[in-house]
Enzyme design. Structure first.
Site, PDB file in Angstrom:
ATOM      1  N   LYS A  13       0.811  -1.226   0.000  1.00 34.53           N
ATOM      2  CA  LYS A  13       0.000   0.000   0.000  1.00 34.53           C
ATOM      3  C   LYS A  13       0.841   1.271   0.000  1.00 34.53           C
ATOM      4  O   LYS A  13       0.543   2.210  -0.710  1.00 34.53           O
ATOM      5  CB  LYS A  13      -0.900   0.070   1.243  1.00 34.53           C
ATOM      6  CG  LYS A  13      -1.990  -0.952   1.294  1.00 34.53           C
ATOM      7  CD  LYS A  13      -2.915  -0.667   2.474  1.00 34.53           C
ATOM      8  CE  LYS A  13      -2.199  -0.504   3.802  1.00 34.53           C
ATOM      9  NZ  LYS A  13      -1.583  -1.711   4.336  1.00 34.53           N
ATOM     10  N   ARG A  85      -8.247   1.849  11.113  1.00 36.77           N
ATOM     11  CA  ARG A  85      -7.935   0.459  11.390  1.00 36.77           C
ATOM     12  C   ARG A  85      -9.000  -0.188  12.258  1.00 36.77           C
ATOM     13  O   ARG A  85      -9.030  -1.399  12.416  1.00 36.77           O
ATOM     14  CB  ARG A  85      -6.593   0.391  12.108  1.00 36.77           C
ATOM     15  CG  ARG A  85      -5.710  -0.645  11.488  1.00 36.77           C
ATOM     16  CD  ARG A  85      -4.314  -0.528  11.955  1.00 36.77           C
ATOM     17  NE  ARG A  85      -3.443  -0.268  10.831  1.00 36.77           N
ATOM     18  CZ  ARG A  85      -2.133  -0.354  10.906  1.00 36.77           C
ATOM     19  NH1 ARG A  85      -1.559  -0.659  12.044  1.00 36.77           N
ATOM     20  NH2 ARG A  85      -1.389  -0.105   9.857  1.00 36.77           N
ATOM     21  N   ARG A 124      12.015 -10.026   5.030  1.00 37.46           N
ATOM     22  CA  ARG A 124      12.594  -8.724   5.364  1.00 37.46           C
ATOM     23  C   ARG A 124      13.874  -8.857   6.191  1.00 37.46           C
ATOM     24  O   ARG A 124      13.937  -9.609   7.143  1.00 37.46           O
ATOM     25  CB  ARG A 124      11.579  -7.881   6.150  1.00 37.46           C
ATOM     26  CG  ARG A 124      10.408  -7.457   5.304  1.00 37.46           C
ATOM     27  CD  ARG A 124       9.757  -6.228   5.846  1.00 37.46           C
ATOM     28  NE  ARG A 124       9.208  -6.457   7.172  1.00 37.46           N
ATOM     29  CZ  ARG A 124       8.201  -5.754   7.671  1.00 37.46           C
ATOM     30  NH1 ARG A 124       7.642  -4.798   6.962  1.00 37.46           N
ATOM     31  NH2 ARG A 124       7.758  -5.998   8.879  1.00 37.46           N
ATOM     32  N   ARG A 157      14.511  -9.368  12.015  1.00 37.78           N
ATOM     33  CA  ARG A 157      13.871  -9.152  13.309  1.00 37.78           C
ATOM     34  C   ARG A 157      13.092 -10.404  13.704  1.00 37.78           C
ATOM     35  O   ARG A 157      12.524 -11.069  12.845  1.00 37.78           O
ATOM     36  CB  ARG A 157      12.898  -7.972  13.234  1.00 37.78           C
ATOM     37  CG  ARG A 157      13.570  -6.655  12.962  1.00 37.78           C
ATOM     38  CD  ARG A 157      12.587  -5.505  13.089  1.00 37.78           C
ATOM     39  NE  ARG A 157      11.196  -5.896  12.803  1.00 37.78           N
ATOM     40  CZ  ARG A 157      10.247  -5.041  12.475  1.00 37.78           C
ATOM     41  NH1 ARG A 157      10.512  -3.759  12.391  1.00 37.78           N
ATOM     42  NH2 ARG A 157       9.019  -5.443  12.245  1.00 37.78           N
ATOM     43  N   ARG A 168       0.716 -11.945  13.148  1.00 31.07           N
ATOM     44  CA  ARG A 168       0.427 -10.536  12.861  1.00 31.07           C
ATOM     45  C   ARG A 168      -0.688 -10.408  11.835  1.00 31.07           C
ATOM     46  O   ARG A 168      -1.548  -9.536  11.927  1.00 31.07           O
ATOM     47  CB  ARG A 168       1.683  -9.848  12.320  1.00 31.07           C
ATOM     48  CG  ARG A 168       2.399  -9.027  13.358  1.00 31.07           C
ATOM     49  CD  ARG A 168       3.828  -8.754  12.962  1.00 31.07           C
ATOM     50  NE  ARG A 168       3.976  -7.937  11.776  1.00 31.07           N
ATOM     51  CZ  ARG A 168       5.077  -7.973  11.007  1.00 31.07           C
ATOM     52  NH1 ARG A 168       6.075  -8.763  11.297  1.00 31.07           N
ATOM     53  NH2 ARG A 168       5.149  -7.192   9.953  1.00 31.07           N
TER      54      ARG A 168
END
Ligand SMILES: [Zn+2]
Length: 210
Positions: A13, A85, A124, A157, A168
């Site tokens: 996004k 949200r 990532r 991470r 998540r």
């Protein structure tokens, strides 16, 4: 135009919002970026938000809404990215826009299969030297595990591990599904397939907001 972009983390996004903002001369409002700016600027709002973030809590609706209201006052065109949200945020947004004499024109939902998101997000990695971002599956370094720019070691991470990413995504879905329903009732939602080359996805986005 007041456009809302909804979609799970990793759907792309932010990148598309920046491009759409440029193409349509609209302001790009990212609540994540705004929060980071308030925190690093040490504003009152930033200090308040930081208290929550340091504890690992979500920043409450009132704080986010207060931050966004300032940006909506003049009624000019915006792209909202990462907001609303929750239903409470969606209702507060409607109220703020009504006060500004305007409303939401279009909600675009970025659709991506969960396993594709897991692949993107769990790839990532960041250079532990110069902090350059990488994605081991979509934008890997030339030499595995080594930063192209400074030769530093790439690190991931713990919350980018596949299981943490799946958790998540579940939290996101639980939280956002009601928001999507809220806007579906208004007939303003268009879903786009957010898998493909950047240009392809942008084409679909531009068509959805026409
Ligand atoms: Zn580096």
């Amino acid at each position: 135009m007041r456009i809302i972009l909804l979609g799970p983390p990793g759907a792309g996004k932010g990148t598309q919002a920046a491009r759409l903002a440029q193409g349509q001369k609209l302001a790009h409002i990212s609540t994540g970026d705004m929060l980071r700016a308030e925190v690093s600027g040490g504003t009152e709002l930033g200090k308040l938000a930081k208290n929550y973030m340091d504890r690992g809590d979500l920043v409450p609706d009132e704080v986010i809404i207060g931050m966004i209201q300032g940006r909506l006052k003049d009624g000019s065109g915006v792209i909202l990215d990462g907001f609303p949200r929750t239903i409470a945020q969606a209702q507060a947004l409607d109220k703020a826009l009504t006060v500004a004499g305007t409303r939401v024109d279009r909600v675009v939902y970025f659709k991506v299969e969960n396993e594709e998101l897991v692949k993107r997000l769990s790839g990532r990695a960041t250079c532990s030297g110069c902090q350059s971002p990488y994605n081991l599956s979509t934008a890997p370094p030339k030499k595995p595990g080594v930063c192209d720019r400074c030769g530093g070691k790439l690190a991931q991470r713990p919350d980018d591990q596949p299981d943490a990413v799946r958790r998540r995504l579940m939290v996101y879905e639980e939280q956002t599904a009601p928001v999507l329903d809220y806007y579906r009732k208004t007939g303003k939602v268009k879903e786009i397939n957010a898998v493909g080359a950047l240009d392809e996805v942008y084409g679909r986005l531009a068509a959805a907001v026409k």
